[in-house]
Motif scaffolding. Structure first.
Motif, PDB file in Angstrom:
ATOM      1  N   ALA A 154       0.823  -1.206   0.000  1.00  0.00           N
ATOM      2  CA  ALA A 154       0.000   0.000   0.000  1.00  0.00           C
ATOM      3  C   ALA A 154       0.859   1.259   0.000  1.00  0.00           C
ATOM      4  N   HIS A 155       2.017   1.229   0.675  1.00  0.00           N
ATOM      5  CA  HIS A 155       2.906   2.390   0.723  1.00  0.00           C
ATOM      6  C   HIS A 155       3.937   2.393  -0.391  1.00  0.00           C
ATOM      7  N   GLY A 156       3.913   1.383  -1.258  1.00  0.00           N
ATOM      8  CA  GLY A 156       4.838   1.352  -2.387  1.00  0.00           C
ATOM      9  C   GLY A 156       6.201   0.804  -2.061  1.00  0.00           C
ATOM     10  N   ALA A 157       6.376   0.222  -0.874  1.00  0.00           N
ATOM     11  CA  ALA A 157       7.672  -0.335  -0.506  1.00  0.00           C
ATOM     12  C   ALA A 157       7.924  -1.670  -1.196  1.00  0.00           C
ATOM     13  N   LYS A 158       6.881  -2.371  -1.575  1.00  0.00           N
ATOM     14  CA  LYS A 158       7.018  -3.636  -2.290  1.00  0.00           C
ATOM     15  C   LYS A 158       6.063  -3.621  -3.479  1.00  0.00           C
ATOM     16  N   PRO A 159       6.434  -4.305  -4.565  1.00  0.00           N
ATOM     17  CA  PRO A 159       5.591  -4.261  -5.777  1.00  0.00           C
ATOM     18  C   PRO A 159       4.299  -5.054  -5.610  1.00  0.00           C
ATOM     19  N   GLU A 160       3.297  -4.622  -6.348  1.00  0.00           N
ATOM     20  CA  GLU A 160       2.014  -5.325  -6.372  1.00  0.00           C
ATOM     21  C   GLU A 160       1.945  -6.165  -7.648  1.00  0.00           C
ATOM     22  N   ALA A 161       1.316  -7.313  -7.549  1.00  0.00           N
ATOM     23  CA  ALA A 161       1.162  -8.217  -8.698  1.00  0.00           C
ATOM     24  C   ALA A 161      -0.315  -8.540  -8.867  1.00  0.00           C
ATOM     25  N   PHE A 162      -0.790  -8.420 -10.119  1.00  0.00           N
ATOM     26  CA  PHE A 162      -2.196  -8.664 -10.406  1.00  0.00           C
ATOM     27  C   PHE A 162      -2.327  -9.536 -11.652  1.00  0.00           C
ATOM     28  N   GLU A 163      -3.445 -10.217 -11.721  1.00  0.00           N
ATOM     29  CA  GLU A 163      -3.820 -10.931 -12.940  1.00  0.00           C
ATOM     30  C   GLU A 163      -4.761 -10.022 -13.715  1.00  0.00           C
ATOM     31  N   TRP A 164      -4.264  -9.451 -14.803  1.00  0.00           N
ATOM     32  CA  TRP A 164      -5.033  -8.455 -15.529  1.00  0.00           C
ATOM     33  C   TRP A 164      -6.247  -9.081 -16.205  1.00  0.00           C
ATOM     34  N   VAL A 165      -7.336  -8.358 -16.187  1.00  0.00           N
ATOM     35  CA  VAL A 165      -8.571  -8.818 -16.807  1.00  0.00           C
ATOM     36  C   VAL A 165      -8.435  -8.735 -18.323  1.00  0.00           C
ATOM     37  N   GLN A 166      -8.894  -9.750 -19.020  1.00  0.00           N
ATOM     38  CA  GLN A 166      -8.903  -9.775 -20.480  1.00  0.00           C
ATOM     39  C   GLN A 166     -10.308 -10.114 -20.968  1.00  0.00           C
ATOM     40  N   ALA A 167     -10.795  -9.324 -21.892  1.00  0.00           N
ATOM     41  CA  ALA A 167     -12.121  -9.600 -22.463  1.00  0.00           C
ATOM     42  C   ALA A 167     -12.049 -10.842 -23.348  1.00  0.00           C
ATOM     43  N   PRO A 168     -13.036 -11.715 -23.299  1.00  0.00           N
ATOM     44  CA  PRO A 168     -13.019 -12.924 -24.147  1.00  0.00           C
ATOM     45  C   PRO A 168     -13.095 -12.559 -25.623  1.00  0.00           C
ATOM     46  N   GLU A 169     -12.604 -13.455 -26.453  1.00  0.00           N
ATOM     47  CA  GLU A 169     -12.604 -13.211 -27.890  1.00  0.00           C
ATOM     48  C   GLU A 169     -14.010 -13.219 -28.477  1.00  0.00           C
TER      49      GLU A 169
END
Length: 446
Positions: A154-169
């Motif tokens: 939250a304070h930016g001391a460590k990186p955040e990792a996310f699974e980005w949303v992708q719209a279906p084909e």
């Protein structure tokens, strides 16, 4: 500096459909940035790389906030990290005597801290800053590494990792109705629940729908009736306007008869097209300069776009009410034979791919004829015996049609007759040009 935007629904999550609603908003948000993720009950967006594309951070924030509010997501916040932005969005907008600095926010604004809120409160912690000032070694042993990791992220001391949303084909969505529906007109309300996800999906793909299929499954039916039915809807112009699609689908359903009670619906997209977004003009348009409804106002880009959309909407509604075969559109063909320079097709089916010119050597956008052509064309040429008939210009020789077995070889003339005016006449080339050679009337200049 603006990096993240978090969006929250107006009310707290309370129904099993909330995860689907959040996913639909995430599809909608993909039109602004490809970095969209689901975080607890919120949708978070990393928009740093998109600010220049949308005219700066303030304009981008305005577009996102206003668009999300129309979809029922009116709570939002901005921040340098996703967790900090989510905490601020949960806390609400700052007011007098109320700050949204991360260290001054209550324990409930961060999920990893909220899980241990009772114990932390007994230790005298009321804000995230109080928790952060506790000895890290003791916190790790007592509360686990997840709490410290969340505070650092939250304070930016460590990186955040996310699974980005992708719209279906492909878009294919099914809706189970709460009860049986006996008439097609009663399905109109239910179709809006299918069209809303469709418009969100189209927005994320920067596209508009050109053709879609609505299918329904019958709970029970007669032996001579198919167990399912479908309705194919084609648009004369690609669109992702929810109201327009809903009204047009209602027109089709009002003229549809069901073979039995319907238990569920499904919506399938058959054709989409990239939908260009209108950019801001370098100069102020006529319509905004107080010119009203005069001729200059009609020439403005905004007025032309509105007229084109209004015409497309009218054609679609007429096609739904009268049948697409009764609403036709003329399509120009690149052909030297005047009787083949246009053909009529259903307005709803006048796709660009189906209207390609026959003569591929012709320059696109350039007229083939370099001479006047009549406004009125006879269905079949008629032999002439007019006297006196004066030939004013010509001959204009046309030899074409060898590719479709309708070959013509003619010499056209611009002629004048006192009682009829200007005429478009021709002689067949295989007839010897003598005084008795027949002339044929093919068109009249109005």
């Amino acid at each position: 500096m603006l990096f993240w935007i978090a969006l929250l629904p107006e009310e707290a999550a309370s129904s099993p459909d909330d995860s689907l609603v959040a996913l639909l908003l995430a599809w909608w948000a993909l039109q602004f940035t490809p970095r969209v993720a689901l975080l607890d009950e919120a949708v978070v967006m990393e928009v740093h790389a998109s600010q220049r594309l949308f005219g700066g951070s303030q304009n981008l924030k305005r577009l996102i906030v206003q668009g999300a509010a129309q979809l029922g997501w009116s709570r939002w916040a901005c921040g340098p990290t996703a967790l900090a932005t989510l905490a601020r969005a949960r806390y609400g907008r700052p007011t007098k005597g109320k700050s949204n600095r991360l260290d001054e926010l209550p324990l409930s604004t961060l999920s990893a801290v909220q899980a241990h809120a009772a114990t932390l409160s007994r230790l005298g912690c009321q804000t995230l800053g109080d928790v952060r000032r506790l000895p890290r070694h003791g916190m790790s042993r007592r509360f686990g590494a997840a709490l410290l990791l969340a505070l650092d992220q939250a304070h930016g001391a460590k990186p955040e990792a996310f699974e980005w949303v992708q719209a279906p084909e492909r878009f294919d969505l099914r809706l189970e109705l709460p009860g049986r529906v006996d008439t097609a007109a009663s399905l109109v309300f239910a179709t809006r629940r299918l069209l809303q996800p469709l418009c969100a999906w189209l927005a994320g793909r920067h596209s508009g729908v050109r053709a879609l299929t609505l299918r329904w499954q019958l709970d029970f039916h007669r032996r001579d009736v198919a167990p399912q039915g479908e309705l194919v809807m084609r648009l004369s112009e690609a669109s992702r306007d929810l109201d327009r699609l809903h009204r047009l689908l209602a027109e089709h359903l009002n003229r549809t008869t069901l073979g039995g009670p319907v238990g569920d619906l499904s919506l399938h997209v058959d054709a989409i097209e990239p939908l260009a977004i209108d950019s801001d003009c370098l100069f102020q348009e006529h319509s905004t300069l107080g010119l009203g409804s005069g001729p200059d106002a009609l020439a403005s880009p905004a007025a032309q776009r509105q007229q084109r959309q209004a015409l497309s909407t009218l054609l679609d509604r007429l096609s739904a009410r009268l049948g697409k075969d009764h609403v036709r559109q003329a399509v120009v063909q690149a052909d030297h034979r005047i009787e083949h320079t246009q053909h009529w097709v259903a307005a709803a089916d006048a796709l660009p791919s189906s209207c390609a010119p026959i003569n591929t050597d012709a320059t696109p956008g350039q007229p083939i004829a370099d001479h006047p052509q009549p406004a009125w064309l006879l269905p079949q040429p008629q032999a002439l015996s007019l006297n006196p008939l004066r030939l004013l210009a010509g001959p204009h020789r046309v030899e074409a049609g060898w590719w479709d077995d309708q070959n013509v070889a003619r010499d056209y003339y611009l002629a004048h007759y006192d009682q009829a005016g200007l005429l478009w006449v021709f002689r067949e080339r295989h007839v010897q040009e003598t005084q008795s050679s027949p002339l044929f009337l093919h068109g009249i200049f109005s």
